[in-house]
Design a protein around this motif. Structure first.
Motif, PDB file in Angstrom:
ATOM      1  N   LEU A   1       0.822  -1.211   0.000  1.00 38.06           N
ATOM      2  CA  LEU A   1       0.000   0.000   0.000  1.00 38.06           C
ATOM      3  C   LEU A   1       0.857   1.262   0.000  1.00 38.06           C
ATOM      4  O   LEU A   1       0.562   2.230  -0.712  1.00 38.06           O
TER       5      LEU A   1
ATOM      6  N   PHE B   1      -7.366   4.788   1.955  1.00 36.30           N
ATOM      7  CA  PHE B   1      -7.685   3.369   2.137  1.00 36.30           C
ATOM      8  C   PHE B   1      -7.999   3.131   3.612  1.00 36.30           C
ATOM      9  O   PHE B   1      -7.367   3.734   4.492  1.00 36.30           O
ATOM     10  N   GLN B   2      -8.931   2.230   3.872  1.00 37.02           N
ATOM     11  CA  GLN B   2      -9.214   1.862   5.261  1.00 37.02           C
ATOM     12  C   GLN B   2      -9.265   0.343   5.393  1.00 37.02           C
ATOM     13  O   GLN B   2     -10.002  -0.334   4.681  1.00 37.02           O
ATOM     14  N   ILE B   3      -8.448  -0.168   6.313  1.00 34.91           N
ATOM     15  CA  ILE B   3      -8.415  -1.599   6.624  1.00 34.91           C
ATOM     16  C   ILE B   3      -9.157  -1.817   7.937  1.00 34.91           C
ATOM     17  O   ILE B   3      -8.933  -1.104   8.909  1.00 34.91           O
ATOM     18  N   THR B   4     -10.029  -2.807   7.965  1.00 32.09           N
ATOM     19  CA  THR B   4     -10.747  -3.184   9.183  1.00 32.09           C
ATOM     20  C   THR B   4     -10.310  -4.584   9.588  1.00 32.09           C
ATOM     21  O   THR B   4     -10.377  -5.510   8.776  1.00 32.09           O
TER      22      THR B   4
ATOM     23  N   THR C   1      -6.123   3.442   8.727  1.00 30.81           N
ATOM     24  CA  THR C   1      -6.374   4.319   7.584  1.00 30.81           C
ATOM     25  C   THR C   1      -5.058   4.797   6.994  1.00 30.81           C
ATOM     26  O   THR C   1      -4.180   5.272   7.722  1.00 30.81           O
TER      27      THR C   1
ATOM     28  N   VAL D   1      -3.166  -7.882  -1.377  1.00 32.59           N
ATOM     29  CA  VAL D   1      -3.566  -7.139  -0.173  1.00 32.59           C
ATOM     30  C   VAL D   1      -4.970  -7.537   0.258  1.00 32.59           C
ATOM     31  O   VAL D   1      -5.221  -7.833   1.431  1.00 32.59           O
ATOM     32  N   LYS D   2      -5.905  -7.559  -0.695  1.00 37.01           N
ATOM     33  CA  LYS D   2      -7.302  -7.911  -0.401  1.00 37.01           C
ATOM     34  C   LYS D   2      -7.385  -9.328   0.140  1.00 37.01           C
ATOM     35  O   LYS D   2      -8.106  -9.606   1.117  1.00 37.01           O
TER      36      LYS D   2
ATOM     37  N   ASP E   1     -11.403  -6.506   6.172  1.00 37.22           N
ATOM     38  CA  ASP E   1     -11.772  -5.975   4.859  1.00 37.22           C
ATOM     39  C   ASP E   1     -10.954  -4.719   4.589  1.00 37.22           C
ATOM     40  O   ASP E   1     -10.465  -4.067   5.510  1.00 37.22           O
ATOM     41  N   ILE E   2     -10.811  -4.381   3.326  1.00 31.18           N
ATOM     42  CA  ILE E   2     -10.127  -3.160   2.914  1.00 31.18           C
ATOM     43  C   ILE E   2     -10.941  -2.500   1.832  1.00 31.18           C
ATOM     44  O   ILE E   2     -11.445  -3.161   0.916  1.00 31.18           O
ATOM     45  N   ASN E   3     -11.108  -1.180   1.938  1.00 32.09           N
ATOM     46  CA  ASN E   3     -11.895  -0.433   0.961  1.00 32.09           C
ATOM     47  C   ASN E   3     -11.300   0.951   0.775  1.00 32.09           C
ATOM     48  O   ASN E   3     -10.582   1.463   1.646  1.00 32.09           O
TER      49      ASN E   3
ATOM     50  N   VAL F   1      -5.975  -9.533   3.779  1.00 36.90           N
ATOM     51  CA  VAL F   1      -6.890  -8.902   4.740  1.00 36.90           C
ATOM     52  C   VAL F   1      -8.117  -9.791   4.965  1.00 36.90           C
ATOM     53  O   VAL F   1      -8.590  -9.939   6.095  1.00 36.90           O
TER      54      VAL F   1
END
Length: 479
Positions: free
Chosen positions: A375, A464-467, A406, A441-442, A451-453, A445
């Motif tokens: 990223l 980008f935000q990774i949860t 984030t 990456v997806k 999840d990443i969006n 995660v």
């Protein structure tokens, strides 16, 4: 009799819809909230239907039925509150205004839900007495030859009026909350649900006018049900299309996995050569201290690559990945260290706001580190040559049992229509790119149950935000 039967049939429509809700949101607390809400609408219609049973049942029996089925409209208020409460607590929302966020959390909590339910129960029992509904009176519907009963309200009937009036407030809150939900399907459905509930409320107001009859609310139920059904069909269609896209993406990932397997062996051989010469350089007394530091960075990157290939080999052979409890802060800092030289070459400044002393989760450290490396690398490459502000910022936060990471850059941004497609294998805008970085990456995660969006992207940059799920409490960093 016929009118009562028709109204009762209309009341079945939202019940059938409620069953569809559970099929779509199977096991979801939101699904059960919607089920109870639609059942209350069904009870409301039975309440109205009982007023048209004059020729079949005695007046006292009809009055008893009317009071019993009034549980429907009475308990619709705590159910709308409950739906908003679930939307806040159980679904990811991204509210930019912190004060607004705190305000919602202070209102929609379990204690107030219990108090509202107790209050609704009190109003309902008042309704069962003469203080709420004193009796029934016969009225003629305007411009018809039809007669029906209409309730005579008691001294405390104003409690029910104020109570039902609060319905519109909670529907409005539900709509405002829906605008901030990240899940687009749920966002659209809750928005439609709020709008239809508002129409239902307007039609229900006519029930308080004796000579207009009570059929207007039934028309509102029909409109409500038709629009909601359309919303569900639309949501199902979109979900089916996205499911097919995921299946196609999985086929590409399977192909890329086979390709990776054939490359891993060759990469290992080259890593051994790099490690061997790097160790020899490290033992040399003729290299400067600056060269020594550069060699250490080579060793660090080589070690990351070696661990990554080992993970790939293990995954290919065993279809499993090892997870341990690790500090995500350390993983992020290591990724920044690996990409630091690349950032310097492009004059990019990387900052990490370490909000928590520890940010522990159950992760695979090597794979997650590579996620941040990819990223950061992508963000560095996203800066056009003429860009003056060249920053990459990483933030972390904890909400309930979720960790939010984030990554914000000030690059050229990504068009909205490409937000989902960039995670597809072999999709790239780079001349020499393979399009495997973000799919990796997806995938990683997802393997971490997260999840990443992309939550925001424009010409001013991308966010980008990774949860990730949190399995251990972290300590807030207080200086």
């Amino acid at each position: 009799m016929i009118i009562a039967f028709l109204i009762a049939i209309i009341g079945i429509i939202p019940v059938v819809l409620a069953i569809s809700v559970l099929k779509i949101y199977k096991g979801s607390e939101l699904g059960y909230a919607l089920l109870l809400y639609m059942l209350s609408i069904g009870f409301w219609q039975l309440d109205i239907a009982s007023l048209y049973l004059k020729e079949i049942l005695p007046e006292n029996v009809i009055l008893w039925f009317f009071r019993i089925f009034r549980a429907g409209p009475t308990f619709m208020i705590p159910l709308v509150f409950y739906l908003s409460y679930v939307s806040i607590k159980k679904h990811s929302i991204n509210i930019k205004n912190k004060f607004y966020n705190r305000f919602l959390l202070s209102i929609f909590n379990r204690k107030l839900l219990i108090l509202l339910t107790i209050w609704s129960t009190f109003v309902y029992f008042i309704n069962m007495t003469k203080l709420g509904v004193a009796g029934l009176t016969e009225v003629k519907i305007i411009n018809t030859n039809t007669y029906s009963y209409f309730p005579e309200y008691g001294q405390l009937s104003f409690l029910y009026t104020y109570h039902t009036g609060s319905f519109i407030i909670f529907v409005l809150f539900t709509y405002l909350i829906s605008r901030n939900i990240q899940n687009q399907y749920l966002k659209d459905f809750l928005g439609t649900f709020s709008f239809c509930s508002f129409l239902l409320f307007l039609s229900g107001l006519l029930n308080f006018i004796p000579k207009t009859g009570t059929l207007f609310s039934s028309l509102g139920v029909i409109i409500f049900s038709v629009i909601i059904i359309f919303s569900f069909v639309r949501m199902n269609t979109v979900m089916a299309v996205n499911y097919n896209r995921l299946m196609e993406r999985q086929k590409k990932l399977d192909y890329s996995g086979n390709l990776t397997a054939s490359l891993v062996h060759e990469v290992k051989n080259n890593i051994q050569i790099i490690n061997g010469y790097s160790k020899l350089l490290n033992e040399s007394t003729t290299i400067s201290s600056q060269d020594q530091k550069m060699n250490e960075m080579i060793q660090l990157a080589s070690q990351q690559l070696e661990e990554l290939t080992q993970n790939y080999s293990k995954y290919i052979n065993d279809q499993s990945i090892d997870f341990t409890m690790d500090d995500i802060n350390i993983v992020i800092e290591q990724a920044i260290k690996i990409t630091n030289e690349m950032a310097k070459e492009k004059s990019v400044e990387i900052s990490f706001d370490r909000k928590y002393r520890t940010l522990k989760a159950f992760v695979n450290q090597t794979n997650l580190r590579q996620v941040f490396v990819n990223l950061i690398k992508n963000s560095i490459e996203a800066f056009p040559e003429e860009e003056i502000l060249r920053e990459i910022m990483i933030f972390t936060d904890i909400q309930a049992d979720k960790i939010f990471i984030t990554i914000v850059d000030t690059g050229m941004g990504i068009p909205a229509e490409n937000w989902e497609g960039i995670f597809d294998p072999f999709t790239t805008s780079k001349k020499d790119g393979l399009g495997l970085g973000l799919p990796f990456v997806k995938k990683v995660v997802f393997e971490h149950r997260g999840d990443i969006n992309i939550v925001e992207s424009s010409q001013r940059g991308t966010k980008f935000q990774i949860t990730l799920p949190q399995y251990s409490f972290s300590d807030f960093h207080i200086y």
